[in-house]
Design an enzyme around this catalytic site. Structure first.
Site, PDB file in Angstrom:
ATOM      1  N   GLU A  45      41.025  -0.586 -40.132  1.00  0.00           N
ATOM      2  CA  GLU A  45      40.122  -1.706 -40.496  1.00  0.00           C
ATOM      3  C   GLU A  45      38.771  -1.629 -40.048  1.00  0.00           C
ATOM      4  O   GLU A  45      38.478  -0.880 -38.965  1.00  0.00           O
ATOM      5  CB  GLU A  45      40.776  -2.931 -39.923  1.00  0.00           C
ATOM      6  CG  GLU A  45      40.167  -4.320 -40.351  1.00  0.00           C
ATOM      7  CD  GLU A  45      40.750  -5.341 -39.704  1.00  0.00           C
ATOM      8  OE1 GLU A  45      40.502  -6.395 -40.023  1.00  0.00           O
ATOM      9  OE2 GLU A  45      41.660  -5.322 -38.625  1.00  0.00           O
ATOM     10  N   HIS A  59      47.641  -1.382 -37.225  1.00  0.00           N
ATOM     11  CA  HIS A  59      46.297  -0.902 -37.529  1.00  0.00           C
ATOM     12  C   HIS A  59      45.398  -0.690 -36.305  1.00  0.00           C
ATOM     13  O   HIS A  59      45.684  -1.292 -35.295  1.00  0.00           O
ATOM     14  CB  HIS A  59      45.815  -1.663 -38.590  1.00  0.00           C
ATOM     15  CG  HIS A  59      45.428  -3.036 -38.410  1.00  0.00           C
ATOM     16  ND1 HIS A  59      46.055  -4.084 -38.103  1.00  0.00           N
ATOM     17  CD2 HIS A  59      44.111  -3.461 -37.823  1.00  0.00           C
ATOM     18  CE1 HIS A  59      45.623  -5.354 -37.890  1.00  0.00           C
ATOM     19  NE2 HIS A  59      44.410  -4.789 -37.469  1.00  0.00           N
ATOM     20  N   HIS A 101      39.622  -3.901 -32.283  1.00  0.00           N
ATOM     21  CA  HIS A 101      40.972  -4.207 -31.735  1.00  0.00           C
ATOM     22  C   HIS A 101      41.982  -3.437 -32.299  1.00  0.00           C
ATOM     23  O   HIS A 101      41.572  -2.334 -33.160  1.00  0.00           O
ATOM     24  CB  HIS A 101      41.047  -5.801 -32.227  1.00  0.00           C
ATOM     25  CG  HIS A 101      41.258  -5.715 -33.862  1.00  0.00           C
ATOM     26  ND1 HIS A 101      40.008  -6.116 -34.724  1.00  0.00           N
ATOM     27  CD2 HIS A 101      42.379  -5.833 -34.726  1.00  0.00           C
ATOM     28  CE1 HIS A 101      40.729  -6.399 -35.765  1.00  0.00           C
ATOM     29  NE2 HIS A 101      41.967  -6.067 -36.195  1.00  0.00           N
ATOM     30  N   GLN A 139      44.950  -7.634 -31.138  1.00  0.00           N
ATOM     31  CA  GLN A 139      45.184  -8.900 -32.239  1.00  0.00           C
ATOM     32  C   GLN A 139      46.709  -8.759 -32.550  1.00  0.00           C
ATOM     33  O   GLN A 139      47.360  -7.682 -32.989  1.00  0.00           O
ATOM     34  CB  GLN A 139      44.572  -8.364 -33.791  1.00  0.00           C
ATOM     35  CG  GLN A 139      44.841  -9.245 -34.647  1.00  0.00           C
ATOM     36  CD  GLN A 139      44.125  -8.987 -35.890  1.00  0.00           C
ATOM     37  OE1 GLN A 139      44.499  -7.865 -36.502  1.00  0.00           O
ATOM     38  NE2 GLN A 139      43.585  -9.853 -36.840  1.00  0.00           N
ATOM     39  N   GLU A 168      47.685 -15.374 -36.120  1.00  0.00           N
ATOM     40  CA  GLU A 168      47.246 -14.490 -35.351  1.00  0.00           C
ATOM     41  C   GLU A 168      46.734 -14.863 -34.186  1.00  0.00           C
ATOM     42  O   GLU A 168      46.138 -15.975 -34.013  1.00  0.00           O
ATOM     43  CB  GLU A 168      46.202 -13.448 -36.191  1.00  0.00           C
ATOM     44  CG  GLU A 168      45.033 -14.201 -36.566  1.00  0.00           C
ATOM     45  CD  GLU A 168      43.987 -13.220 -37.222  1.00  0.00           C
ATOM     46  OE1 GLU A 168      43.073 -12.869 -36.784  1.00  0.00           O
ATOM     47  OE2 GLU A 168      44.303 -13.153 -38.466  1.00  0.00           O
TER      48      GLU A 168
END
Length: 140
Positions: free
Chosen positions: A135, A84, A7, A60, A43
């Site tokens: 991530e 991110h 994501h 996300q 989220e």
């Protein structure tokens, strides 16, 4: 081994308004909404497409719920926008983080933490990843 873009995380001020924008404008399906108290965010995961390994690619959308959350602090400096990128792994997130740490990249957490939709996650320091907060995601 990293297998896919899991994501892209986008920080936003109003989760509901932002979800509606992506749903209406691009037709993305919102498949999951949760509050992650540990990360201090509310989220939503919007599915973009399925991937060849049985997973999917998502956007996300993350809205801070506390002023002291990492996302709130990031937004105070940067405003809304891409926060991110997350890569899925076909091994445990701990194994992946250890392997990447052996290459000289700082890993932010000593042990994986709870992520979206039951996943385990860890982050890599943006200063070691050419300015990109990265991530690692292990699906449940």
């Amino acid at each position: 081994m990293l297998t896919r873009i899991d994501h892209i995380g986008i920080a936003c001020h109003d989760l509901d308004v932002t979800v509606e924008f992506y749903r209406r404008t691009y037709g993305f399906e919102d498949v999951h909404v949760e509050v992650n108290e540990e990360q201090g965010v509310r989220e939503a995961m919007l599915k973009i497409n399925d991937t060849g390994d049985g997973a999917a690619s998502y956007l996300q959308l993350i809205q801070p719920i506390r002023e002291d959350s990492p996302v709130a602090k990031w937004m105070a400096k940067n405003g809304e926008g891409v926060h991110h990128i997350a890569f899925g792994t076909d091994r445990s997130v701990q194994e992946e983080a250890d392997h990447i740490a052996d290459e000289g990249v700082r890993v932010l957490y000593d042990t994986p933490r709870k992520g979206s939709m039951g996943s385990l996650i860890n982050f890599l320091h943006p200063k070691d990843c050419h300015g990109v907060l990265t991530e690692l995601v292990q699906k449940d």
